[in-house]
Design a protein around this motif. Structure first.
Motif, PDB file in Angstrom:
ATOM      1  N   MET A  17      34.118  -0.308 -12.850  1.00  0.00           N
ATOM      2  CA  MET A  17      32.782  -0.242 -12.262  1.00  0.00           C
ATOM      3  C   MET A  17      31.707  -0.128 -13.352  1.00  0.00           C
ATOM      4  O   MET A  17      30.619  -0.715 -13.241  1.00  0.00           O
ATOM      5  CB  MET A  17      32.662   0.932 -11.291  1.00  0.00           C
ATOM      6  CG  MET A  17      33.466   0.744 -10.014  1.00  0.00           C
ATOM      7  SD  MET A  17      33.060  -0.780  -9.182  1.00  0.00           S
ATOM      8  CE  MET A  17      31.509  -0.366  -8.475  1.00  0.00           C
ATOM      9  N   THR A  18      32.006   0.625 -14.392  1.00  0.00           N
ATOM     10  CA  THR A  18      31.067   0.731 -15.514  1.00  0.00           C
ATOM     11  C   THR A  18      30.884  -0.620 -16.188  1.00  0.00           C
ATOM     12  O   THR A  18      29.760  -1.012 -16.529  1.00  0.00           O
ATOM     13  CB  THR A  18      31.561   1.776 -16.529  1.00  0.00           C
ATOM     14  OG1 THR A  18      31.709   3.038 -15.880  1.00  0.00           O
ATOM     15  CG2 THR A  18      30.584   1.915 -17.693  1.00  0.00           C
ATOM     16  N   ALA A  19      31.961  -1.353 -16.367  1.00  0.00           N
ATOM     17  CA  ALA A  19      31.878  -2.666 -17.007  1.00  0.00           C
ATOM     18  C   ALA A  19      31.068  -3.649 -16.154  1.00  0.00           C
ATOM     19  O   ALA A  19      30.356  -4.495 -16.690  1.00  0.00           O
ATOM     20  CB  ALA A  19      33.283  -3.211 -17.248  1.00  0.00           C
ATOM     21  N   ILE A  20      31.176  -3.514 -14.849  1.00  0.00           N
ATOM     22  CA  ILE A  20      30.432  -4.417 -13.968  1.00  0.00           C
ATOM     23  C   ILE A  20      28.963  -4.001 -13.884  1.00  0.00           C
ATOM     24  O   ILE A  20      28.070  -4.843 -13.914  1.00  0.00           O
ATOM     25  CB  ILE A  20      31.067  -4.440 -12.561  1.00  0.00           C
ATOM     26  CG1 ILE A  20      32.455  -5.103 -12.625  1.00  0.00           C
ATOM     27  CG2 ILE A  20      30.179  -5.158 -11.568  1.00  0.00           C
ATOM     28  CD1 ILE A  20      33.248  -4.972 -11.356  1.00  0.00           C
ATOM     29  N   MET A  21      28.675  -2.711 -13.816  1.00  0.00           N
ATOM     30  CA  MET A  21      27.314  -2.224 -13.590  1.00  0.00           C
ATOM     31  C   MET A  21      26.479  -2.072 -14.868  1.00  0.00           C
ATOM     32  O   MET A  21      25.254  -2.063 -14.795  1.00  0.00           O
ATOM     33  CB  MET A  21      27.354  -0.868 -12.871  1.00  0.00           C
ATOM     34  CG  MET A  21      27.862  -0.952 -11.443  1.00  0.00           C
ATOM     35  SD  MET A  21      26.887  -2.073 -10.437  1.00  0.00           S
ATOM     36  CE  MET A  21      25.354  -1.208 -10.329  1.00  0.00           C
ATOM     37  N   GLY A  27      19.805  -4.461 -17.871  1.00  0.00           N
ATOM     38  CA  GLY A  27      18.788  -5.453 -17.507  1.00  0.00           C
ATOM     39  C   GLY A  27      17.622  -4.826 -16.761  1.00  0.00           C
ATOM     40  O   GLY A  27      16.461  -5.158 -17.006  1.00  0.00           O
ATOM     41  N   THR A  28      17.920  -3.898 -15.854  1.00  0.00           N
ATOM     42  CA  THR A  28      16.869  -3.213 -15.101  1.00  0.00           C
ATOM     43  C   THR A  28      15.996  -2.375 -16.029  1.00  0.00           C
ATOM     44  O   THR A  28      14.758  -2.375 -15.915  1.00  0.00           O
ATOM     45  CB  THR A  28      17.496  -2.323 -14.015  1.00  0.00           C
ATOM     46  OG1 THR A  28      18.324  -3.124 -13.176  1.00  0.00           O
ATOM     47  CG2 THR A  28      16.433  -1.642 -13.181  1.00  0.00           C
ATOM     48  N   VAL A  29      16.608  -1.659 -16.959  1.00  0.00           N
ATOM     49  CA  VAL A  29      15.843  -0.861 -17.927  1.00  0.00           C
ATOM     50  C   VAL A  29      14.991  -1.777 -18.800  1.00  0.00           C
ATOM     51  O   VAL A  29      13.814  -1.493 -19.076  1.00  0.00           O
ATOM     52  CB  VAL A  29      16.790   0.004 -18.786  1.00  0.00           C
ATOM     53  CG1 VAL A  29      16.055   0.622 -19.962  1.00  0.00           C
ATOM     54  CG2 VAL A  29      17.435   1.090 -17.946  1.00  0.00           C
ATOM     55  N   GLY A  30      15.542  -2.906 -19.225  1.00  0.00           N
ATOM     56  CA  GLY A  30      14.793  -3.853 -20.054  1.00  0.00           C
ATOM     57  C   GLY A  30      13.582  -4.420 -19.336  1.00  0.00           C
ATOM     58  O   GLY A  30      12.490  -4.508 -19.909  1.00  0.00           O
TER      59      GLY A  30
END
Length: 194
Positions: A17-21, A27-30
């Motif tokens: 899940m960490t690898a997927i999220m 991207g959201t933070v960027g």
């Protein structure tokens, strides 16, 4: 069967899940950082354009060029502000009889960090305007130039008309320069107005 076992397996869920999220979260933070950068840059540019338009709209001296004052103030207010490149600006001046309206626009490219990897450049455009009343006057004087006036009365009429225009040009602001502009038209008449 192998896919079904993989989907129902509970081992290593956190790592998968960490690898997927992780890319989604980064991207959201960027995007959030770049939106903040755009908002800050637009605020800086808007403040600089507001000040430059106000400076250009307050000039009474005809020797000064309003467009040059606008560009000088804009450059001075943006000096040392990082993140804005490719600045272009323009100033539109509308000189009416009783007003001066100035509208300034400026555009600049914003240096972004995260979305720059995607190859997108962002350009912002802001505008500001100012309106100044000039209190100029238009006066029409209907003057009698019939034969009954004679040379003495005609001379006094000329003096009175000239005095009226001089008084009107200084009555609003007697101690300031430049004096108020008064445009006077003369309408002579004998038996009918020409």
């Amino acid at each position: 069967m192998l896919l079904r076992n993989f989907l129902h397996s509970a081992e290593g869920n956190f790592a998968s899940m960490t690898a997927i999220m992780l890319p989604v979260l980064l991207g959201t933070v960027g995007v959030a950082v770049d939106v903040g950068t755009m908002t800050s840059a637009q605020s800086k540019l808007q403040t600089a354009v507001d000040a430059a338009v106000l400076a250009a709209s307050r000039i009474n001296d005809k020797a000064l060029d309003r467009e040059q004052v606008f560009k000088d103030y804009l450059a001075a207010n943006l000096a040392g502000k990082r993140g804005l490149t490719g600045l272009t600006s323009s100033l539109d001046i509308d000189l009416g009889l009783n007003y001066i309206s100035t509208t300034g626009t400026a555009s600049a490219d914003v240096d972004l960090f995260f979305t720059a990897f995607l190859g997108s450049a962002s350009r912002i455009t802001v505008a500001a305007s100012a309106y100044e009343s000039r209190n100029d006057l238009e006066v029409v004087l209907a003057l009698d130039n019939t034969g009954s006036m004679g040379s003495a009365r005609m001379g006094e009429l000329r003096k009175a008309a000239t005095s009226l225009v001089d008084i009107l040009s200084t009555v609003h602001m007697p101690d300031s320069e430049p004096r108020r502009v008064v445009k006077a038209a003369l309408v002579p008449f004998v038996t009918a107005v020409n």
